[in-house]
Design an enzyme around this catalytic site. Structure first.
Site, PDB file in Angstrom:
ATOM      1  CB  SER A 291      -0.937   0.017   1.221  1.00 31.48           C
ATOM      2  OG  SER A 291      -1.854  -1.054   1.169  1.00 31.48           O
TER       3      SER A 291
ATOM      4  N   GLY B 213      -4.423  -1.952  -0.604  1.00 28.97           N
ATOM      5  CA  GLY B 213      -3.637  -1.647  -1.796  1.00 28.97           C
ATOM      6  C   GLY B 213      -3.438  -0.162  -1.977  1.00 28.97           C
TER       7      GLY B 213
ATOM      8  N   GLY C  24      -2.985   3.629  -4.219  1.00 30.71           N
ATOM      9  CA  GLY C  24      -3.610   4.390  -5.297  1.00 30.71           C
ATOM     10  C   GLY C  24      -4.963   4.958  -4.940  1.00 30.71           C
TER      11      GLY C  24
ATOM     12  CB  CYS D 100      -6.992  -1.114   3.488  1.00 36.38           C
ATOM     13  SG  CYS D 100      -5.928   0.349   3.392  1.00 36.38           S
ATOM     14  CG  PHE D 101      -7.643  -0.126  -2.671  1.00 37.94           C
ATOM     15  CD1 PHE D 101      -7.296   1.208  -2.774  1.00 37.94           C
ATOM     16  CD2 PHE D 101      -8.034  -0.802  -3.814  1.00 37.94           C
ATOM     17  CE1 PHE D 101      -7.329   1.864  -4.003  1.00 37.94           C
ATOM     18  CE2 PHE D 101      -8.066  -0.158  -5.041  1.00 37.94           C
ATOM     19  CZ  PHE D 101      -7.718   1.183  -5.145  1.00 37.94           C
TER      20      PHE D 101
ATOM     21  CD  GLN E 147      -9.771   3.638   0.090  1.00 36.41           C
ATOM     22  OE1 GLN E 147      -9.233   3.453  -1.000  1.00 36.41           O
ATOM     23  NE2 GLN E 147      -9.099   4.079   1.148  1.00 36.41           N
TER      24      GLN E 147
ATOM     25  CG  ASN F   9      -0.514   2.445   4.355  1.00 38.00           C
ATOM     26  OD1 ASN F   9      -0.550   3.624   4.013  1.00 38.00           O
ATOM     27  ND2 ASN F   9       0.199   1.552   3.705  1.00 38.00           N
TER      28      ASN F   9
ATOM     29  N   GLY G 113      -4.734   6.937   2.468  1.00 39.66           N
ATOM     30  CA  GLY G 113      -4.771   8.361   2.151  1.00 39.66           C
ATOM     31  C   GLY G 113      -6.083   8.782   1.537  1.00 39.66           C
ATOM     32  CG  PHE G 114      -7.594   8.057  -1.670  1.00 45.80           C
ATOM     33  CD1 PHE G 114      -8.083   9.044  -2.518  1.00 45.80           C
ATOM     34  CD2 PHE G 114      -6.282   7.656  -1.824  1.00 45.80           C
ATOM     35  CE1 PHE G 114      -7.279   9.612  -3.497  1.00 45.80           C
ATOM     36  CE2 PHE G 114      -5.463   8.211  -2.790  1.00 45.80           C
ATOM     37  CZ  PHE G 114      -5.966   9.198  -3.622  1.00 45.80           C
TER      38      PHE G 114
ATOM     39  CG  HIS H  44      -3.842  -2.590   7.313  1.00 46.45           C
ATOM     40  ND1 HIS H  44      -3.145  -3.199   6.286  1.00 46.45           N
ATOM     41  CD2 HIS H  44      -4.188  -1.366   6.852  1.00 46.45           C
ATOM     42  CE1 HIS H  44      -3.069  -2.369   5.252  1.00 46.45           C
ATOM     43  NE2 HIS H  44      -3.693  -1.246   5.579  1.00 46.45           N
TER      44      HIS H  44
ATOM     45  CD  GLU I 237      -2.753  -6.597   8.376  1.00 49.30           C
ATOM     46  OE1 GLU I 237      -1.916  -5.702   8.586  1.00 49.30           O
ATOM     47  OE2 GLU I 237      -3.913  -6.360   7.964  1.00 49.30           O
TER      48      GLU I 237
END
Length: 382
Positions: free
Chosen positions: A55, A238, A240, A266-267, A270, A308, A310-311, A356, A358
């Protein structure tokens, strides 16, 4: 990125932010130049897991903890096969590592993998600057080759780099071929995990619960997912901008249409937000570290969690939303800034969290989420 491994210990280095702020220090790791998005991580430990988290692809990580590298580098803790950060910023590197599992110094590992870094700067001042101005593009330049280059020329190189907003990066870090992580002990379930930048500990946590995990590339289709006859589907973390991830969103909608138990982190959170019809947006400086407070609204429990991102998902905190797949609500929220940290559907077995669970690195407060995923698959089978 251009790098050299010679002279790292004494070479001068300079960090240049896109708004013109400059920090001067010494090279740490490989010598050369590198670019990315400047972000900070508040974790006081777990630097190996941070460095190897996919990520962090195309990000220059600033460590807020002043002393980094004291336990060296071992061969057990990496979360992937390589370091993914594009640059590394620390204040005071450890001179001598001390840990029974240590195999080499952090500086040696950064050199070995060609990661350009900088040390000896005021990371507290840099962190405050990023908190006030937001995450931004940055360049690190080290070695004699850059000593005579004018600051304006370095700034121009930084400003010519692509921004993180609009970046489609998951396929760059994900597996290219499907692989299987076998269940530990008796196999109870099969899960198709869409790899958008998955950390190695995540399928391990599922394997510990009797799950055989088929890890699929980020480009997997709905047909690829159901070819493994899954009891549940997982979407990973992930890098981006989630606004670019149209392919994974389409796959998730296919899973929701089939009402298969679904879990995203996380990703993946989103992606679920987008699949349900919510928007996403870029946070000013994001959440990164292993000490972020989150409340699980379904239980009222407050967890200390590893982040972790940023979006974030733009979903209403104060009401249940109607979506094409039934009712949805925000299940978790960050207590620092009220950012959406989890979603759940009320009419079918699907949920996600932005952090996260995990616990690599990080606290174990959120391990129950894997058990919640197992419970959904048990209920569906029953």
């Amino acid at each position: 990125m251009t790098t050299s491994t010679r002279g790292a210990a004494k070479a001068p280095a300079v960090l240049v932010l896109e708004d013109g702020r400059i920090f001067r220090g010494r090279a740490y790791g490989a010598v050369g130049e590198t670019f990315g998005e400047a972000v900070f991580s508040t974790g006081m430990t777990g630097y190996q897991e941070t460095l190897t988290d996919p990520s962090y692809h195309r990000q220059v990580v600033v460590m807020t903890a002043p002393h980094v590298g004291n336990t060296g580098v071992n061969d057990e803790d990496p979360e992937s096969s390589r370091i993914w950060v594009s640059g590394y910023v620390v204040r005071d590197p450890a001179r001598v590592p001390s840990n029974w599992r240590s195999r080499r110094t952090l500086d040696e590992e950064l050199v070995r993998q060609g990661v350009v870094g900088i040390c000896g700067i005021d990371t507290r001042a840099l962190t405050r600057h990023l908190r006030e101005r937001g995450a931004m593009r940055v360049g690190i330049f080290s070695g004699d080759a850059w000593a005579g280059i004018h600051d304006e020329a370095l700034l121009a190189k930084v400003r010519s780099q692509p921004e993180m907003k609009g970046a489609n990066l998951s396929a760059e870090v994900a597996t290219k071929e499907t692989y299987v992580v076998p269940a530990i002990g008796e196999k109870r379930f099969t899960v198709a995990a869409v790899d958008l930048g998955i950390k190695g500990m995540t399928p391990h946590r599922m394997a510990e619960r009797g799950i055989e995990v088929h890890v699929l590339p980020a480009t997997a289709t709905v047909e690829d997912v159901y070819a493994v006859n899954p009891d549940g589907v997982f979407f990973s973390n992930g890098p981006g901008d989630p606004a670019t991830a149209d392919g994974p969103v389409a796959v998730m909608r296919g899973v929701l249409e089939r009402r298969t138990p679904l879990f995203g982190i996380c990703f993946g959170n989103q992606i679920l937000g987008r699949a349900l019809g919510f928007g996403t947006y870029k946070l000013k400086y994001g959440h990164r570290g292993i000490n972020q407070p989150v409340q699980d609204r379904t239980t009222g429990k407050v967890e200390v969690t590893a982040h972790n991102h940023g979006f974030a998902v733009d979903a209403p905190l104060d009401k249940v939303s109607e979506t094409p797949y039934g009712r949805a609500e925000v299940s978790h929220v960050c207590l620092n800034d009220n950012v959406v940290e989890g979603l759940q559907l009320l009419d079918q077995p699907a949920f996600s969290v932005q952090y996260h669970p995990e616990a690599a690195a990080g606290p174990h407060d959120a391990a129950y989420l894997f058990d919640r995923f197992v419970s959904l698959m048990e209920a569906e089978r029953a």
